[in-house]
Structures are given as C-alpha cells and as structure tokens.
Design a protein around this motif. Structure first.
Motif, PDB file in Angstrom:
ATOM      1  N   GLY A   1     120.195  44.063 140.358  1.00  0.00           N
ATOM      2  CA  GLY A   1     120.673  45.324 139.792  1.00  0.00           C
ATOM      3  C   GLY A   1     122.086  45.643 140.230  1.00  0.00           C
TER       4      GLY A   1
ATOM      5  N   LEU B   1     124.440  43.259 138.321  1.00  0.00           N
ATOM      6  CA  LEU B   1     124.514  43.655 136.908  1.00  0.00           C
ATOM      7  C   LEU B   1     125.421  44.875 136.753  1.00  0.00           C
ATOM      8  N   MET B   2     125.223  45.856 137.631  1.00  0.00           N
ATOM      9  CA  MET B   2     125.983  47.091 137.522  1.00  0.00           C
ATOM     10  C   MET B   2     127.454  46.856 137.823  1.00  0.00           C
TER      11      MET B   2
ATOM     12  N   TYR C   1     128.913  45.149 134.876  1.00  0.00           N
ATOM     13  CA  TYR C   1     129.039  46.097 133.762  1.00  0.00           C
ATOM     14  C   TYR C   1     130.242  47.016 133.933  1.00  0.00           C
TER      15      TYR C   1
ATOM     16  N   GLY D   1     112.951  43.028 131.709  1.00  0.00           N
ATOM     17  CA  GLY D   1     113.336  44.321 131.141  1.00  0.00           C
ATOM     18  C   GLY D   1     114.682  44.794 131.663  1.00  0.00           C
ATOM     19  N   LEU D   2     114.867  44.654 132.942  1.00  0.00           N
ATOM     20  CA  LEU D   2     116.129  45.085 133.538  1.00  0.00           C
ATOM     21  C   LEU D   2     117.308  44.274 132.995  1.00  0.00           C
TER      22      LEU D   2
ATOM     23  N   LYS E   1     118.372  45.086 129.374  1.00  0.00           N
ATOM     24  CA  LYS E   1     119.156  46.320 129.211  1.00  0.00           C
ATOM     25  C   LYS E   1     120.641  46.004 129.113  1.00  0.00           C
ATOM     26  N   PHE E   2     121.056  44.923 129.790  1.00  0.00           N
ATOM     27  CA  PHE E   2     122.478  44.606 129.847  1.00  0.00           C
ATOM     28  C   PHE E   2     122.852  43.494 128.851  1.00  0.00           C
ATOM     29  N   ASP E   3     121.922  43.219 127.913  1.00  0.00           N
ATOM     30  CA  ASP E   3     122.171  42.228 126.856  1.00  0.00           C
ATOM     31  C   ASP E   3     122.554  40.864 127.415  1.00  0.00           C
TER      32      ASP E   3
ATOM     33  N   GLY F   1     125.526  54.684 138.319  1.00  0.00           N
ATOM     34  CA  GLY F   1     124.842  53.391 138.207  1.00  0.00           C
ATOM     35  C   GLY F   1     123.921  53.139 139.389  1.00  0.00           C
TER      36      GLY F   1
ATOM     37  N   MET G   1     119.868  52.813 139.044  1.00  0.00           N
ATOM     38  CA  MET G   1     119.213  51.579 139.466  1.00  0.00           C
ATOM     39  C   MET G   1     118.159  51.871 140.531  1.00  0.00           C
TER      40      MET G   1
ATOM     41  N   TYR H   1     115.260  53.390 138.818  1.00  0.00           N
ATOM     42  CA  TYR H   1     114.553  52.375 138.030  1.00  0.00           C
ATOM     43  C   TYR H   1     113.676  51.498 138.911  1.00  0.00           C
TER      44      TYR H   1
ATOM     45  N   LEU I   1     125.735  53.502 129.245  1.00  0.00           N
ATOM     46  CA  LEU I   1     125.049  53.122 130.480  1.00  0.00           C
ATOM     47  C   LEU I   1     123.752  53.915 130.657  1.00  0.00           C
TER      48      LEU I   1
ATOM     49  N   LYS J   1     120.843  52.879 128.332  1.00  0.00           N
ATOM     50  CA  LYS J   1     120.125  51.656 128.714  1.00  0.00           C
ATOM     51  C   LYS J   1     118.837  51.989 129.457  1.00  0.00           C
ATOM     52  N   PHE J   2     118.860  53.119 130.166  1.00  0.00           N
ATOM     53  CA  PHE J   2     117.703  53.483 130.996  1.00  0.00           C
ATOM     54  C   PHE J   2     116.812  54.521 130.317  1.00  0.00           C
TER      55      PHE J   2
END
Lengths: 278, 278, 278, 278
Positions: free
Chosen positions: B96, B99-100, B103, B123-124, B127-129, C96, C100, C103, C124, C127-128
């Motif tokens: 995470g 990813l963040m 991003y 799933g996580l 979210k970020f494709d 973020g 996270m 999540y 952003l 996404k959640f």
C-alpha cells in the motif's frame, strides 16, 4: 607520509573538481576522502579533500590559486588536534561532557582553559588540571567585562571558543572578534522559544519535543549558522524542571556532535548557513 | 541538456577522481553532484557522479575505459523513472505504501505488475489499475511455482523486483536469476531473530526495540547486502501481536527509504555489503 | 463480556483512584489497563480505565457521580470503531496514508467522507469507494463557504474531523463548532515557522531538522493543544522543495500517530495542552 | 510529610487496584503517581505507587498483606539516593558518564567504589575522590579472583552493582550472589552479535545500525532481562573501529537511561523480561 585536509570554497565554475584533483595528482597526493557540494542557487562550490602524501604547501597552493576562480578561498590544514577555550556559567553538563571526551581521547582536543563569570565550576575544571579563570561581572560595564574575558582568551590563542552554557549575552564587538570561531549551544529548538526561560515556555505550550541547537555565533547571539540540531520526546508528565533536565542531555549531545564536525574540519560557513560534510 | 548518472566501481588507484572528472570536463559535462568512497581495506573505489550536458555516450565511455584500471565497472544511466514488479503475499502495508507513493509521485516509479501467491491483495492492486497476477502454490513443486512466477516477472522486464512481504522462501536458482535486482524487506532487525515468527521471538526475549532491514537478495534469503535499517521502541505492554503491528510501520518506512536510494542509483553492491551515497 | 473505557477528568482529591476503582470492583468490572496523571500545579486529575465485564451504564455512572468531586467530567465510551470526516486540499500524502490504514485495518476507522476545496483528490478517494465532496471557494464569502462545508460534515455526524492538509484558514465560528473534535497537522515544527511557506523559511534559516505537529484546533488555527510532534534530519544538500518532500513523510507519520491516540481514547484536552496516555 | 514508593508484584486478581489504593486512602497516604500493568498471558500484576504522607510502615504493610493474594511480593522503599559499586576494565566512557552525572547531581547516587581488573582507570576515578580497587587477575583462578572482587563489593554494601564495561565473563556463582542487583551494558544490540568483537562482526555484516543493550545479569552474562536498548545509524564509511567509537556513545546513553529507571524504582524483573514504568 602526512595527512592534510584541503578546504575549497569558491564561486562555482566548470571543471572545478577536475582542476583541483589534477593538481593533487600532479603533486602525488592521494585522495583519501572527498566531499563536494554546489549551492546552485547561490553559485557557490564547496569541497573538502583529505590528502595523504608528501606536501610542499607553498607550491601546491600556488598551483591551486592559478586554477581556482577569482574570489576563491582555500586552506590546507593539518588533520590534528585543535585547541579550545571553553566559556561557562554555572551548569556542568556540557562542560563535563567535553572535559571527559577530551580526557578519554574521544574528542581530539587540547582544552587550554575554561573561563566563567561565576566560580561554581572551578572544582570540576581543576580535577582535570586545566586552568580556570573566573571573570566576575560585578561592578564592570559589559564591554569592560568582555575586554577582560578577551584578554584571557587571547592569551591561549585557541582555534575555537566554545560557549558551553555561557549564559550572558555578548556584544557585537566580542562576537566579531571571534567570528567564525565561536560555537554556542542554544537551550531549545531554534527558532522557537528564543529568549528567557525556554523550558518554561515549552512547558506552558505543552510541546511533545525538546530540542537543542549548536551554531556559530555571528552577529546576534542566537541567530548564527546552525551546525547541528536534535530533539528528545517529552510528555504531559514533565514539569518545566524535568523538561530542562531532559534538555540537558540533548544539549550536551548536540554540542559534542557539532564540535566533532568542526574539529574535523567538516563544516563550512556559507552565509547564514553551514555546509556540513558528515 | 540531459541529466545522467555515472557509476564507477573499480580497483583503487592514484588519480582516479582526477582522471574521471577530466574526461567529464573534456566532454563539457557539468558535475552536479559527486560522491566518492574508497574501501581501503579491500582497495576498491566507488564514485557516483551526476552529470548535466550533451552526451555522446559511446565516445565518453570509450574515453573512460582507457582511463580506468583493469577490472573497472562503469555505467552511464539516465536519472529517470524505473520499472518495478512487486511480489507480495497477504499483508498490505508495504504494498500500500509503495502504491500510494507511486500514485502521488513521491516515488518516481512505474509499478508494472504485482505478483502474489495468494489472491487477498487483488482488490487493493486493482484500485490502482495495475495488473495483479496470482500464482498459487498448490500442487506445484517449489521450482515449478518459481518458474511460473519468473515467467510473469520477465514479461514485464522490470529494473527491480521488490519482495514487499513475500512470505515464501526462494530457491537459489530464482535468487540468482535476479541477482542484484531483487530487494527484500525483512521483518526484523537482522541478524537478530532470523527465521520464523520474529515478533514472537522478540516478545519472548523482552526486547525494547523492534527493527526492520531492507536488503538485496543474493544467495540466502535473509543474508544479502543490507541497504537500510531502522527501529522503533516498544515496551512491556506490547504483545507479540502489537509488536508486529508496530513492526509494520517500520517495515514500510525502511523498505520505502531503501527503494528510494536504489531508484536514484545511490546504492552499490560491494561483496556482501552496500555503499549507499545518501 | 464487553470492553469499555472510562475517562475521568476532575479536580484532584484524596482517594480518587480508590473511589473509582472501588466502584468498578463493586460492579464486577475487571480493570485491564489503568493510566492516571495528576497535574499538581493545576490540581487536576486524569484517569483512563479500560474495563471488561457486563455493564449497567446508568447505575455505574450514578455511583461514580456520587463519588467524584464537583466539576468532574466522566465518560464511559465503547472501545470500538470511530467515524471520521477528512478535509483536504491538494496534497495526497496524509490522505493516502489514512485511506490505506483504514483500508487495511491498521487504523480502526470508518472514513465517512472526504471534503475538499479543490477537485484534485477526487480520483484517489473514489478508489476507496468513499464519498468525495468538492466545495469550491469561488464567489463565496469565507463564512458562506464554511457553512456549506459544515452542512456536508454534519450530514455524516463524524466523531472527529481531520484536517489532513486542508490549506485554508478557518474562522473561529467553524472552529468552535467542532471544538475538541477537530485535528490538524501543521507543516512544520511549531511554534517555529508559523505562517506561509514554512519549508522556504526553514531552508533560508539553514535548519538541520524538519518537524511536524498534530494538534487539536481550538481558537486559532495553529495554536491548539499539541497531541504529537516529531522531526527528521535534513542537511545543506536539501532545497526548500526537498525539505518539503522530507516534511511530507514526517507529517503523515505524526498525523497517523496522533489519530491513533485519539481514536483509542488516549488523549485528554487539558487547557491548551493534552494528556496523552501512550 | 515523607515520600515513599510502593512496589507490588503479585498474581493477578479482581479488584487489586481498589484494594491497594483503599489501604493507601485509609492510611491517608496521597497517591502522587500510579503505574500499573497486568501480564494477562502470565496472570501477573505489577504496580508502582508513589505515596506522600506520614507512614506507619509496619501496619501499612500488614494491612496490605491481608489484602493481597498468596504469592504477592511488595516493598515500600524510600525514594532517595541509592548506593552503587561500579566494575570496569579499561574503557572510560561509561564510567566517566556515571561519575559526571553523580558529581553534577543529574543522577541521584552515591558511587561508593570502583573495582577493576586493570589499573588504567585509577586516575580518572581518583579525580572524583572515590575509592578505586584494582583486583588483578594474574595468577588467580577465576573463582579466586571473583571471591576477592566480591569481598571488596560487600564491604560497600551497594544497592546495585554496575558493570560499566567490565570485560570479563562472570561465573554463575558470582552472578547468583548479586542476582537482580547487577546491571550490565552490552556492547551490541542483543540478541545480535553475541560474543567477542561485536563491532568487527557488525562491520563485516555491513549493518546500517549499531545498538547497545542494558540488562540485568542473571544466569548467563548476555541473556538477562533487558532494561533499555537504543541504536545509532552508521554507514559504509565506518570502519570497525569507528563503529566501536560510535557505539560508545550509545552504550553510555543506554546504560545511563537504564540506571535512572532502576534508581527510581521503575523496573520490575518479570521472568526473563522487565516491566519498566517510564
């Protein structure tokens, strides 16, 4: 074989590293360690080069001066022991730490003398067979007192003058006299809590961190170039007094670290900032 | 004007800095930042030089090769974005964080894909494709599983492979395949508490500090060159579970810092150690 | 068996711990964890008691009220999940991190909604699967804008309102409305560098440390009770921009830690300070 | 009015805090500070209660004994100065720090004597007018040497025996004799790098962190309950020698902090762990 440190501080220019290291190579000086920094906003170049070999200082520096741009400052200094004079008032923690580090060899210094405006710390200093000079302030104008202090300092020709919790404000005249050679430990995290009773201020504000700042003293007592800073965590259970107690630990740590950097010729003054090659 | 980084790793010799910087100067390449280190015990020289100018890579490297000693390794790399493949199992904290940071641009990376031996984190990642590949281990021999994983990895041609809490031991064959390009975060302060359930071990030993270690994976999973380590304080009130919780924060911090160093080409592998120019 | 937290905040008095724990014992509530602090200067007593058992809240609190001195405040709260509304502007790092942590379950929260004065972070948040409300400031007087924001906030009835880099000054009216429930992260080490462009200020002063402060927002935006502070080291090689980048890491760390303390009911507001039972 | 500290260490039971604080209240003793911890896995209760008032120790303890469960240990100790005997070998850094803290009052101790197996530190100790006993090991069997050391220690009846870099392994017989009263500083981050030359080990492993551990000495020299640990960062430029130098700073810091906790009666030994109420 000797070891020396070349300190270069000059306007930035193309090929400076090549020019300087070429001259070292030509003189058959081996580069043990090299640190370099360019402040691109200000266009200023700083380099600290630890050299090993057989030195012909005069010719080496002449060669350098031909290669360096106008306005360059360069020094070739020996890596050895430096001489300090310490100034203190009543608190023993920073003084004690430096005395002990000098005694044990953890800090490569000769502590030439300790000067105070109070007699309290004479006993501690004398344990280490170091001259202690008490210059009391009574009945003296500030500038007269400072002249007496300066007379004592100059007798010892120190490389650096360390204000190890010297609790008296110094005049610009005194500060200028030792410009770039006087180091202070400030009893809080600058620029917060400037002024009197900083731990009381910190306590009242309910801060969760207590800090200390070691800096060169230039024009104004607390506003010179910062060399080192650190903090420790405190909480609601700290009184102003126990914050001060905690603060003492970080003060001595920060002053010691700053001194080590300075003594090893790792610190350049750059306007109101420093470049510290750790 | 382009920006590139020259990485030199070679046997130590006299005048190396001069030789290298001369060539940069001759090519009219401006040195923005230069870091140098010599391991004098091993006689090895490391230098990272950030250059700006108009590059003719082939001639520049030819010139360098003539100047450098036998056994020299040198690379001229662009300073830009790197491509990562991440490998994970079930824990989202390191994943995470990367990813963040990818991003938001805090880390200059393209995360090409995430591979896992479990489906939990699909799933996580989605979210970020970012493509998520689950390669389950069921009914597969270890080497078969690794071949499937490697097939996915290689499809993306990553610069680095990051084990962001991939909880499965890798064979020497897999490790060798990505030697020097695979980074792991170890869930303890190496070399303490190697092996399974490190937080349980730490809890039982009553330690007051929990640490994490980011390292390259070379021969053995937990014994490669260390890039970065850090710790956090714990106390008697921590259970093994809350130590693990605290540990997660330091794990993601340490992995992120190590990755940043690697992505900016600041890390040399030197035997079983690293040289990290911060 | 349930778990609840008793929070007592009252004038200091003899035997308070005995009186309170007697009542717990009488109600057959087991004390899992107990933290107590007396500010002896102010004569104020704080206690946080984690209880386990079968609760009859009304009778328990009646018994307590008879035992506690005049002016006592006490709350019996459940230990569970809290509901947050976040307010942001353009920077994703704190947002973020909280998204996270929510999540992954590292932070036991329901993030009910995110409100911003800019649309940048919509992607952003979405996404959640969390509602994002953009309340632009254009053509609105400050108080009109705040009324629109408050209308959105109140719709979600949050336990706490978190300013996760909301870069707009709030009026006393808004602040009072959420007094004791609004938490801010300040982008520097208070009380230094208050005001605009703190990292530029820090850069110009040549500091060696960058800090962040999480605090409750009370009367004035940056002067409420401090919950948590921390710092990271920087050096001469940092530009104002890279100081800000480094600052972001410490900002999100400090805000997360402060939030965890608040969400676990470990924080008492005590005048302009806090008592934090870690 | 006197100040005393009640230390309770007993099997967990319902209503313990109420029972103990009731007795304090009945004796009109004011609770200044109270810390409590239950190890729920082991079913053990620990409480440290700072009391102020007029003490009738015998009746107070009788009342307590009736209220506490079988197997309870409780002590009512005065909060004052403790007496130490220090054991050293050749390195002055930990010794110097404790001497200085004792001298300045930063640590509330009487340093009754220093014992060494080498004469090197006699000069430093005598500066502070403290008896120095050199008990050389030559021509003595290990147990004979320890008997001579113990004879000197016992003459001074210390509350605690501090191994401030005593570099000789002690036999179980000696360790048992001072069980729970002997504190050691270990020159590494336990449990890593146990054994000889830890800094050489750390250097060869290429670690990025150097730590120190203060612990009670119980059965085996390096495996007793840990009181305090901390670390400092190092990098590739550190030799084994400069790692050791850096290690000295953290060693003295960690030992001092551990001693402060012990001297203030904040530490309970709990099996092979400690409970430390900071």
């Amino acid at each position: 074989m000797e070891k020396k440190i070349l300190l270069t501080d000059c306007p930035d220019d193309k090929g400076l590293i090549a020019k300087i290291t070429n001259i070292c190579y030509k003189h058959q000086l081996n580069i043990i360690r090299n640190h370099e920094f360019v402040d691109r906003q200000q266009g200023r170049f700083f380099m600290r080069t630890v050299l090993e070999g057989i030195f012909n200082d005069i010719i080496f520096l002449e060669d350098l001066d031909m290669a360096l741009p106008q306005g360059a400052e360069r020094q070739l200094v020996s890596a050895g022991r430096k001489r300090l004079v310490l100034m203190v008032t009543r608190e023993p923690h920073c003084l004690g730490d430096i005395l002990m580090k000098g005694y044990s060899g953890a800090m490569d210094v000769e502590i030439a003398a300790v000067i105070s405006n109070h007699p309290d710390l004479a006993g501690l200093v004398q344990k280490f067979d170091i001259p202690f000079h008490c210059v009391p302030t009574e009945e003296l104008a500030r500038c007269e007192h400072e002249q007496q202090v300066a007379a004592v300092v100059d007798e010892y020709r120190p490389d650096y003058l360390v204000l190890a919790k010297y609790m008296r404000i110094l005049t610009p005249a005194f500060v200028t006299r030792y410009s770039g050679r006087m180091i202070n430990i400030h009893h809080s995290f600058l620029p917060a809590f400037i002024g009197a009773r900083p731990y009381q201020q910190a306590y009242e504000r309910g801060v969760k961190i207590i800090g200390a700042t070691a800096h060169f003293v230039t024009d104004h007592l607390d506003e010179g170039p910062i060399i080192e800073q650190d903090v420790i965590h405190v909480d609601h259970a700290h009184s102003a007094a126990s914050m001060a107690e905690a603060g003492r630990d970080v003060e001595k740590l920060v002053l010691s670290r700053a001194l080590l950097m300075v003594l090893q010729e790792r610190v350049f003054i750059h306007g109101n900032k420093t470049v510290v090659f750790k």
